[in-house]
Scaffold this motif. Sequence first.
Motif, PDB file in Angstrom:
ATOM      1  N   SER A 164      -7.399  -4.101  10.686  1.00 53.99           N
ATOM      2  CA  SER A 164      -6.321  -4.924  11.242  1.00 53.99           C
ATOM      3  C   SER A 164      -6.446  -5.041  12.750  1.00 53.99           C
ATOM      4  CB  SER A 164      -4.954  -4.324  10.894  1.00 53.99           C
ATOM      5  OG  SER A 164      -4.734  -4.286   9.513  1.00 53.99           O
TER       6      SER A 164
ATOM      7  N   ASN B  64      -9.446  -7.469  13.384  1.00 52.26           N
ATOM      8  CA  ASN B  64      -9.173  -8.859  13.009  1.00 52.26           C
ATOM      9  C   ASN B  64      -7.990  -8.889  12.051  1.00 52.26           C
ATOM     10  OD1 ASN B  64      -9.169 -11.552  12.326  1.00 52.26           O
ATOM     11  ND2 ASN B  64     -10.987 -11.435  11.028  1.00 52.26           N
TER      12      ASN B  64
ATOM     13  N   ALA C  88      -6.404 -11.159  10.685  1.00 51.54           N
ATOM     14  CA  ALA C  88      -6.510 -12.148   9.613  1.00 51.54           C
ATOM     15  C   ALA C  88      -7.313 -11.634   8.426  1.00 51.54           C
ATOM     16  CB  ALA C  88      -7.133 -13.437  10.147  1.00 51.54           C
ATOM     17  N   SER C  89      -8.090 -10.577   8.626  1.00 49.72           N
ATOM     18  CA  SER C  89      -8.888 -10.053   7.517  1.00 49.72           C
ATOM     19  C   SER C  89      -8.024  -9.353   6.470  1.00 49.72           C
ATOM     20  CB  SER C  89      -9.955  -9.080   8.035  1.00 49.72           C
ATOM     21  OG  SER C  89      -9.357  -7.908   8.573  1.00 49.72           O
TER      22      SER C  89
ATOM     23  N   THR D 195      -5.561 -10.022   4.278  1.00 48.42           N
ATOM     24  CA  THR D 195      -4.955 -11.190   3.650  1.00 48.42           C
ATOM     25  C   THR D 195      -3.802 -10.783   2.729  1.00 48.42           C
ATOM     26  OG1 THR D 195      -6.457 -11.085   1.770  1.00 48.42           O
ATOM     27  CG2 THR D 195      -7.190 -12.348   3.704  1.00 48.42           C
TER      28      THR D 195
ATOM     29  N   HIS E 183       1.808  -4.810  10.530  1.00 47.21           N
ATOM     30  CA  HIS E 183       2.028  -6.011   9.724  1.00 47.21           C
ATOM     31  C   HIS E 183       3.514  -6.336   9.564  1.00 47.21           C
ATOM     32  CE1 HIS E 183      -2.177  -6.731   8.626  1.00 47.21           C
ATOM     33  NE2 HIS E 183      -2.287  -5.418   8.703  1.00 47.21           N
TER      34      HIS E 183
END
Length: 317
Positions: A114, A117, A119-120, A122, A175
């Motif tokens: 995280s 990246n 966005a990895s 998901t 997140h």
Amino acid sequence: MASSSTLIRRGLRYLRTAQLPDGGFSDYATDQRADFAHALRYRSVFPATYVLESLASARVPESEDVQRRTVRYLMDNRSARWTWNYWTRGTPESHGMPYPDDLDDTAGALLALSAYNPASITGEVMAHLVETLTAIEQREGGPYRTWIVPPDSPAAWRDVDVAVNAQLHGLLTRHEIELPQLTQYIESAIAAHRYDSPYYPDPLVTMYYISRWYHGPQVSTLLQHVQGIQPQTALQAALIMHILLNYERNTARLGRCVNIIDKSHTADGSWPAGVTYSDPAMAGRPYVGGSPAITTALCVSALHRIAQSHPRTHRDI
């Protein structure tokens, strides 16, 4: 005294040299507590999670090559359900001393990915995480058990650990997932000065995990506990620096920690392995684990952070 920029550059050069062909790093295990001079070498996931999370979160320049290869290693070691094991998969240790996958390595790996990246991670990945947490929750909303095993497994595999849950909370916070019951569990541990963990011999590691996300009413209590620890190693000095920087505390203690880091820097550009976690016991003797890669990544990222956030302190040291 070497400049911070010089120490950072040498540390990154060491990490490039120490990184193994698959992108991981060696784990050092010793039964001599703080003496890693004659340590055994294993292949565990932990060093890679520390290296990637430290460098990516601090956005250390000129470390992209190390980070990219570490990401590849972590991705290669995930299960189909996006869980991780303590051991590098397929190694002799993973066959000779098998463990089930666990929440600590899983949360650490996802947190590191995280940081590199966001966005990895998901929706599919988070769905797998929710499924895993549901299967190992002590209570709905936390805390959670350490090992990813069925609920009817032997009691030894159903423990609940404050450091592991602090590691998980760091991932969830990144997140923007809030679990008030899990937060309360951590706050109760801080209030009771309860940082002990069978997986982390040094309570400072647990405090570091908490500081990565916690900003509630027990911050002053946590900092008081940290204040009572006098760092003896570069690893401890780096952990304390990160905790102080996480709470934006620019104190004289930062300078003292940097002095320890400067004095313990070695000729190959690394900082020595320090007691970070527990390793499997052998012949009835307890072992502890660490890695020069872990200490080096934490020292490099701490020096980089202090240079960015406290330039006056950085110049003075």
